[in-house]
Every structure is written in C-alpha cells, then in structure tokens.
Enzyme design. Sequence first.
Site, PDB file in Angstrom:
ATOM      1  N   ASP A  85     -10.683  59.068  61.828  1.00 51.61           N
ATOM      2  CA  ASP A  85     -10.200  58.719  60.499  1.00 51.61           C
ATOM      3  C   ASP A  85      -8.683  58.565  60.451  1.00 51.61           C
ATOM      4  O   ASP A  85      -7.961  59.564  60.448  1.00 51.61           O
ATOM      5  CB  ASP A  85     -10.654  59.802  59.517  1.00 51.61           C
ATOM      6  CG  ASP A  85     -10.272  59.489  58.094  1.00 51.61           C
ATOM      7  OD1 ASP A  85     -10.014  58.319  57.790  1.00 51.61           O
ATOM      8  OD2 ASP A  85     -10.226  60.428  57.276  1.00 51.61           O
ATOM      9  N   ASP A 280      -7.608  51.598  57.115  1.00 55.36           N
ATOM     10  CA  ASP A 280      -8.324  52.878  57.104  1.00 55.36           C
ATOM     11  C   ASP A 280      -9.587  52.815  57.939  1.00 55.36           C
ATOM     12  O   ASP A 280     -10.598  52.254  57.527  1.00 55.36           O
ATOM     13  CB  ASP A 280      -8.654  53.252  55.660  1.00 55.36           C
ATOM     14  CG  ASP A 280      -9.291  54.629  55.542  1.00 55.36           C
ATOM     15  OD1 ASP A 280      -9.415  55.314  56.569  1.00 55.36           O
ATOM     16  OD2 ASP A 280      -9.664  55.007  54.422  1.00 55.36           O
TER      17      ASP A 280
END
Length: 426
Positions: A85, A280
């Site tokens: 992430d 992201d």
Amino acid sequence: MRSLNVKSCKQVMLIILVLMIVGVSSDDQQKSWWKWFSSGASSSVVSSVGSSVVLPLHGNVYPSGYYHVQFNIGQPPKPYYLDPDTGSDLTWLQCDAPCMQCTPAPHPLYQPTNDLVVCKDPICASLHPDNYKCDDPDQCDYEVEYADGGSSIGVLVNDLFPVNLTSGMRARPRLTIGCGYDQLPGIAYHPLDGVLGLGRGSSSIVAQLSGQGLVRNVVGHCFSRRGGGYLFFGDDVYDSSKVVWTPMSRDYLKHYTPGFAELILNGRSSGLKNLLIVFDSGSSYTYFNTPTYQALLSFIKKDLQGKPLIEATEDETLPFCWKGKKPFKSIRDVKKYFKPLALSFGSGWKTKSQFEIQQESYLIISSKGSVCLGILNGTEMGLQNYNIIGDISMQEKLVIYDNEKQVIGWQPSNCDRPPKGDAYSI
C-alpha cells in the site's frame, strides 16, 4: 484510506484497497521465473546502496480485487501475505498479543517479539501528533484508519525481515512494525495477514531499509494484466533515462502526488484541469471526483451512441457496464468502441509529463461478459476532491516513487517479466 486509500468489493459500491485483473492465476507462472538467492553472504547490517529488493506480486484487479506480496518475518522467519500500500506508511500484522479482534487470514497470527518500541522512538513520534503523550513510556501504541472504514489498533515492535538483495547479499535488518491486536474490517475486507506500508513517511518499510543503508529510498511496482507482477525497493532495477518523470508535490506531503493534472480525452483537452491526482497501489480501481467522473461518463455515453452496445443494468459488477449481442471475452472485443485517456502534468517543468490510460487500463470484462467502466465516483466514496490512480490504470507500467529525488516516474513495461533478468534464472 491507507491514508487515502480505497478498496473495492465486487458487488458493492466500491471502495478499494487492493487489486487484480482478468486472467490467469500467476502462482505457477511466477514459480517458473523467480529463483531466490539461496546462498551468499549474510549480514544483519549491510551497506548495499545501489542494490535492490525485488518481490513477486500475486493477485489481480478483477475478479479477485487485490494484490498481495509475501514477506518472511521473524526468527525463524515465517511467511505472511501483505497488502502492498503506497497510500499508508505503517506495516502491521494481525497479532497474537493476544488478539481482541482479528479477521480470518491465510496464516497463523503473528507472535510478537519482546522488543517493544519505546514512546520516544522517532518512528513512534511520526505516527502521532506533536503533543501526543504515551500512556506507557516503554511502549508505543498506534491506531490507523482507512477510507473503507477499516482500522487497526496495536503496539509497535521490532523484528527481523530477512531480504535477498540483487547484489547477491542476504540481509537481516531489524525493522519496526505494528502488532495489530484489534482489527475492524472495512467494506472491502480481504483475507490477508496485514498491510505493507510503502508511503512517504519515516515508518514505511522502504524508508527503514534505506535508513539502514540497504537500499535507496525508492519503491516501485509493476502490475500485470494477466495477474501478478513485482514490487521492488531500491533503484538499480530500471533505466532512469527511459522513465517519464514528474516532481512530487511539495504541498501534499502525505501522499504520492504530482499535484494537479488536466484530463485528456482521445488526444484532446477535455477542459477539465486542476485535478488533484494521487497514485495509490492500495486502490484496485481509479476514482475521479464528481465533476470529472460525470464529464467522462457523458463523453463515453455520447461516443457509444450508434455502437452495438447497450447498458447492462442487470450486471452489478461495477456501476456502469455495457453488453453486446453476445458476451465479450476480452477487451480486444470492445476496444474500438472506447477511446484512450491521459493525464497531463504541467509540474512547473519545461515539458509536460503525460500519463496515458489506454482502454485496457480503465475497462474490465465482467464474469457475465459485459464491459465495465473501472473508473468510479470518488466523491461518493468520501474522497472529497482527490482523484485516485488505482492499479487498473497502472497495469503494464513500471511505476516508481523516488523519495530521495522527490519524483514519480513511469514507463510501459511487460510486468510478467522480472527486472534484471540476469539476476534470476528459470
């Protein structure tokens, strides 16, 4: 959000944190081209700047909806599947401390070490406000919350992370992670052991590896449309001269963002400018704010007039899907009906950087044979004015976040093939 992260559920209005795309399971394929260094020098502290750590990814945008990476942690090292992430900093594992609330996971709960991180540790300070005071000076508690409503509460510990470097060296750095004993699953819950935080903060794994002189503070990924791909830390696995670079914004320091962009539709300006963009890896799909999303949808619907496609309202895979006279099997069947997109970054540099989003990078073929739009309304998901570039739009691109030079880069790439092919053998 893993700081600004979204996850996606297949049949629910989608918030996403992880990722995947149509096609082949990559496990067997990856076993054939990844051979880890099993010999060579071993050290707990090594000066290896100029070397990298490269790890295979597993998963896809659709139908699974997430990618994961395996990390071996502890002594002896045990495997854990983590969500890579770039939208958050802290790495944490579901932990037997004991666990008050943990979700089903592929491996037994992490057994924490007795090496607690003390309150005055700089990494502890980086996770809390300036005026924060620990309840116990001998430990550091943490709490992280994500955009999909998920959260983790726990305590920071230090443990060994054995890694193989592309130089042939094997290192055993001691890194700080979260021992999560109270997890609240978000609406896009996926059965993983924890989160691998790759953000810009000092608690991220790549920042810690860099701080110990193992790699430069650079992280990158390459997501394959067929599933899998690879993740890397360090800067010796790509040719910088072949990468399109754009500077990171100095105004938004918590996210990997180049700042503002203009949306290009089929090679022409859409008139939509000043779009705040965030890259992201914790988001499977791409999200635009309401004005941009509605404009794109209008453009697509207008362009589909007179084409042999009709809206498939019965297909709830994603908010907007279209069907033909017979089920579609691949994006090749429908590519001619849709146009390429791009984001143009001014960046204050002399030349603009353009991030291309081809049809394969914003469409999926559902299990029902419909073609669905993999760009969603981020404002409805609580993302305010942010526009999120998720995994679907980063497929078959090597995407690089250079925290030392403060730039983000990308280049087309075959993500089925690991970098530095000479370092691995079949």
